[in-house]
Design a protein around this motif. Sequence first.
Motif, PDB file in Angstrom:
ATOM      1  N   GLU A 184     -51.762  25.855 -37.342  1.00 24.75           N
ATOM      2  CA  GLU A 184     -51.712  27.354 -37.687  1.00 24.75           C
ATOM      3  C   GLU A 184     -50.380  27.869 -38.161  1.00 24.75           C
ATOM      4  OE1 GLU A 184     -54.698  28.483 -33.965  1.00 24.75           O
ATOM      5  OE2 GLU A 184     -52.274  28.551 -33.446  1.00 24.75           O
ATOM      6  N   GLN A 185     -49.285  27.228 -37.638  1.00 23.51           N
ATOM      7  CA  GLN A 185     -47.951  27.949 -38.163  1.00 23.51           C
ATOM      8  C   GLN A 185     -47.422  27.203 -39.065  1.00 23.51           C
ATOM      9  OE1 GLN A 185     -46.961  30.562 -36.574  1.00 23.51           O
ATOM     10  NE2 GLN A 185     -48.817  30.636 -35.366  1.00 23.51           N
ATOM     11  N   LYS A 199     -52.564  21.916 -32.746  1.00 23.20           N
ATOM     12  CA  LYS A 199     -53.135  23.496 -33.029  1.00 23.20           C
ATOM     13  C   LYS A 199     -51.895  24.144 -33.595  1.00 23.20           C
ATOM     14  CE  LYS A 199     -55.783  27.190 -31.599  1.00 23.20           C
ATOM     15  NZ  LYS A 199     -56.674  27.635 -30.539  1.00 23.20           N
ATOM     16  N   TYR A 200     -50.872  24.102 -32.942  1.00 21.82           N
ATOM     17  CA  TYR A 200     -49.547  24.986 -33.698  1.00 21.82           C
ATOM     18  C   TYR A 200     -49.163  24.423 -34.805  1.00 21.82           C
ATOM     19  CZ  TYR A 200     -44.611  26.047 -34.006  1.00 21.82           C
ATOM     20  OH  TYR A 200     -43.317  26.435 -34.451  1.00 21.82           O
ATOM     21  N   ASP A 246     -52.900  21.017 -27.926  1.00 21.25           N
ATOM     22  CA  ASP A 246     -52.005  22.263 -28.137  1.00 21.25           C
ATOM     23  C   ASP A 246     -50.755  22.317 -29.311  1.00 21.25           C
ATOM     24  OD1 ASP A 246     -53.415  23.709 -26.416  1.00 21.25           O
ATOM     25  OD2 ASP A 246     -52.040  22.873 -24.480  1.00 21.25           O
TER      26      ASP A 246
END
Length: 84
Positions: free
Chosen positions: A58-59, A54-55, A51
């Motif tokens: 993406e960010q 992935k953050y 998680d």
Amino acid sequence: MMARLYARALPGHRATGERPYKKGRNVTLVGAMSLNGMVAALTFEGGLNGDVFKYFVEQMLVPNLWVGACVVMDNLSSHGVEGV
């Protein structure tokens, strides 16, 4: 352990030093760099999981990439989460 186990001293003298006895918390650094410098970086206490990675992607990473950029990752299980 990152403390040295051996040391050198002048003949006839004992080598002395100190080492930390408390370990402290784990700090994780996830980053991306290019030939021009840092692209994105994230530090946090604890270990990396899917998680959080992935953050990061993406960010922080994707918004800073450019056309033709190449991202290289190893086979860490956090790198293989769905969506990455």
